[in-house]
Design a protein around this motif. Structure first.
Motif, PDB file in Angstrom:
ATOM      1  N   ARG A 214       0.804  -1.214   0.000  1.00  0.00           N
ATOM      2  CA  ARG A 214       0.000   0.000   0.000  1.00  0.00           C
ATOM      3  C   ARG A 214       0.844   1.273   0.000  1.00  0.00           C
ATOM      4  NH1 ARG A 214      -5.197  -0.933   4.045  1.00  0.00           N
ATOM      5  NH2 ARG A 214      -6.102  -2.709   2.914  1.00  0.00           N
ATOM      6  N   MET A 215       2.101   1.171   0.375  1.00  0.00           N
ATOM      7  CA  MET A 215       2.926   2.371   0.484  1.00  0.00           C
ATOM      8  C   MET A 215       3.145   3.089  -0.850  1.00  0.00           C
ATOM      9  SD  MET A 215       3.417   3.013   3.578  1.00  0.00           S
ATOM     10  CE  MET A 215       4.660   4.296   3.432  1.00  0.00           C
ATOM     11  N   PRO A 216       3.272   2.390  -1.999  1.00  0.00           N
ATOM     12  CA  PRO A 216       3.409   3.135  -3.260  1.00  0.00           C
ATOM     13  C   PRO A 216       2.233   4.065  -3.535  1.00  0.00           C
ATOM     14  CG  PRO A 216       4.060   0.862  -3.578  1.00  0.00           C
ATOM     15  CD  PRO A 216       3.455   0.948  -2.197  1.00  0.00           C
ATOM     16  N   ALA A 217       1.034   3.707  -3.051  1.00  0.00           N
ATOM     17  CA  ALA A 217      -0.126   4.581  -3.251  1.00  0.00           C
ATOM     18  C   ALA A 217       0.022   5.899  -2.504  1.00  0.00           C
ATOM     19  CB  ALA A 217      -1.391   3.861  -2.792  1.00  0.00           C
ATOM     20  N   LEU A 218       0.863   5.910  -1.475  1.00  0.00           N
ATOM     21  CA  LEU A 218       1.131   7.135  -0.718  1.00  0.00           C
ATOM     22  C   LEU A 218       2.335   7.890  -1.264  1.00  0.00           C
ATOM     23  CD1 LEU A 218       0.581   5.757   2.904  1.00  0.00           C
ATOM     24  CD2 LEU A 218      -1.044   6.959   1.448  1.00  0.00           C
ATOM     25  N   GLY A 219       2.908   7.376  -2.340  1.00  0.00           N
ATOM     26  CA  GLY A 219       4.046   8.043  -2.960  1.00  0.00           C
ATOM     27  C   GLY A 219       5.395   7.651  -2.401  1.00  0.00           C
ATOM     28  N   ALA A 220       5.458   6.571  -1.651  1.00  0.00           N
ATOM     29  CA  ALA A 220       6.728   6.137  -1.066  1.00  0.00           C
ATOM     30  C   ALA A 220       7.387   5.099  -1.974  1.00  0.00           C
ATOM     31  CB  ALA A 220       6.495   5.537   0.314  1.00  0.00           C
ATOM     32  N   PRO A 221       8.588   5.369  -2.476  1.00  0.00           N
ATOM     33  CA  PRO A 221       9.298   4.379  -3.305  1.00  0.00           C
ATOM     34  C   PRO A 221       9.856   3.255  -2.428  1.00  0.00           C
ATOM     35  CG  PRO A 221      10.646   6.335  -3.005  1.00  0.00           C
ATOM     36  CD  PRO A 221       9.336   6.618  -2.333  1.00  0.00           C
ATOM     37  N   VAL A 222       9.163   2.138  -2.385  1.00  0.00           N
ATOM     38  CA  VAL A 222       9.474   1.082  -1.424  1.00  0.00           C
ATOM     39  C   VAL A 222      10.887   0.542  -1.621  1.00  0.00           C
ATOM     40  CG1 VAL A 222       8.845  -1.230  -0.649  1.00  0.00           C
ATOM     41  CG2 VAL A 222       7.060   0.449  -1.146  1.00  0.00           C
ATOM     42  N   ASN A 223      11.226   0.156  -2.834  1.00  0.00           N
ATOM     43  CA  ASN A 223      12.544  -0.449  -3.069  1.00  0.00           C
ATOM     44  C   ASN A 223      13.674   0.516  -2.745  1.00  0.00           C
ATOM     45  OD1 ASN A 223      11.492  -2.915  -3.856  1.00  0.00           O
ATOM     46  ND2 ASN A 223      11.427  -2.369  -6.023  1.00  0.00           N
TER      47      ASN A 223
END
Length: 337
Positions: A214-223
């Protein structure tokens, strides 16, 4: 008649007040850092052991950045500890024997190794990451054992000497300089880690640990976040390894062993994951109990240590820090660090 609300307004600004409040130091934290100062005067004959505890505490903090905040499970974290230890030792053998320069190089080299291997480690599930970290550490252990002309193999890296710290403070046989040096490095890096985990970057790591999808939906680049924290954890472990080399002036192949990775994971679980102070407390309790039990019963000290771990799991499921938080809930000003 009031003016109409503006249309097309941008997104609401991020409220950093909770992070600012969390980053403020609480009075128990100031009290905590009085302990190493008091230990210097209360246990002058045990400064060598106290130095090892400070080094190990930094090593556990490095793992907590990965596991406690980002959820990256590792059984081969000793790889970066060993890289830092060998880097500091080899540099000293070749004339780079300034302690601060050697420590910085140990951290940078370990960080480079962490960055290079992060793309392998962060692929797949937790079990895959676990096996990859274990495989990387095992390969480094075998390589160090085979490259005897460089690492010394099973005999270790010997003949290491360092200049006096800042040109004035030599590493004495009583361990006074080494202890002060280790505690200061631990405090500075702990302070930096504390600022990081209480920043928006640290908050995003907690979100990734809870739900990485879900974090990419908040604009956080997970990798990108995971690669960054993995590299940072490797750098911290490398600095801890460099400290071990500088304070003992010897590097054993044991710095890359699986048992060291397992022990640091055990200390973190004992102290409590997701808490920097829990990482430090886990190292202090584990090494102190280890030292006392091995003196009382050298053959069966692991049995009694196992009983201690079982009691912690039964009565403080989130580790020592979790038990302390449970007690602190009774007080209005208890906070998490």
């Amino acid at each position: 008649m009031s003016a109409p609300a503006p249309t097309g307004a941008g997104p609401a600004a991020f409220d950093i007040a909770p992070l600012r409040d969390a980053s403020r130091w609480k009075w128990p934290e100031y009290l905590f850092w009085v302990i190493p100062v008091a230990a210097y005067f209360l246990f002058p004959s045990d400064l060598a052991l106290l130095s090892q505890i400070a080094i190990t505490a930094l090593f556990v903090v490095s793992l907590d950045l990965l596991l406690g905040y980002a959820g990256i499970v590792s059984l081969g974290h000793a790889a970066f500890f060993g890289i830092g230890a060998y880097a500091a030792g080899l540099l000293a053998q070749h004339g780079w024997n300034d302690p601060l320069m050697g420590l910085a190089c140990a951290g940078v080299i370990a960080a480079a190794a962490g960055f290079a291997t992060s793309f392998l480690v962060l692929r797949g599930s937790d079990l895959t990451r676990l096996m990859v970290t274990l495989g990387v550490a095992s390969m480094l252990f075998v390589a160090a054992n085979k490259l005897t002309s460089i690492t010394g193999g099973l005999d270790g890296l010997q003949g290491i000497e360092f200049k006096p710290l800042l040109g004035s403070f030599a590493f004495d046989m009583y361990g006074k300089t080494a202890y002060i040096y280790c505690v200061l490095v631990l405090f500075v890096l702990f302070w930096i880690a504390r600022r990081i985990v209480h920043s928006p970057f640290g908050l995003s790591l907690k979100g990734i640990k809870q739900n990485a999808f879900r974090m990419p939906a908040l604009g956080a680049p997970v990798n990108r976040r995971l690669v960054t924290v993995y590299t940072l954890g490797a750098a911290y472990a490398g600095v801890a390894g460099g400290l071990l080399t500088q304070t003992t002036q010897f590097v054993s192949i044991d710095v890359l062993s699986f048992s060291r990775s397992a022990e640091v994971l055990l200390m973190l679980v004992l102290g409590g994951t997701g808490s920097l102070y829990g990482a430090v407390l886990g190292a202090i309790v584990f090494m102190t109990v280890h030292h006392l039990l091995s003196d009382i019963n050298p053959q069966y000290w692991q049995f009694w240590l196992g009983i201690l771990l079982i009691l912690v799991v039964l009565f403080a499921r989130d580790g020592i820090m979790g038990g302390l938080r449970a007690m602190a809930r009774r007080f209005p000003r208890g906070g998490r660090a």
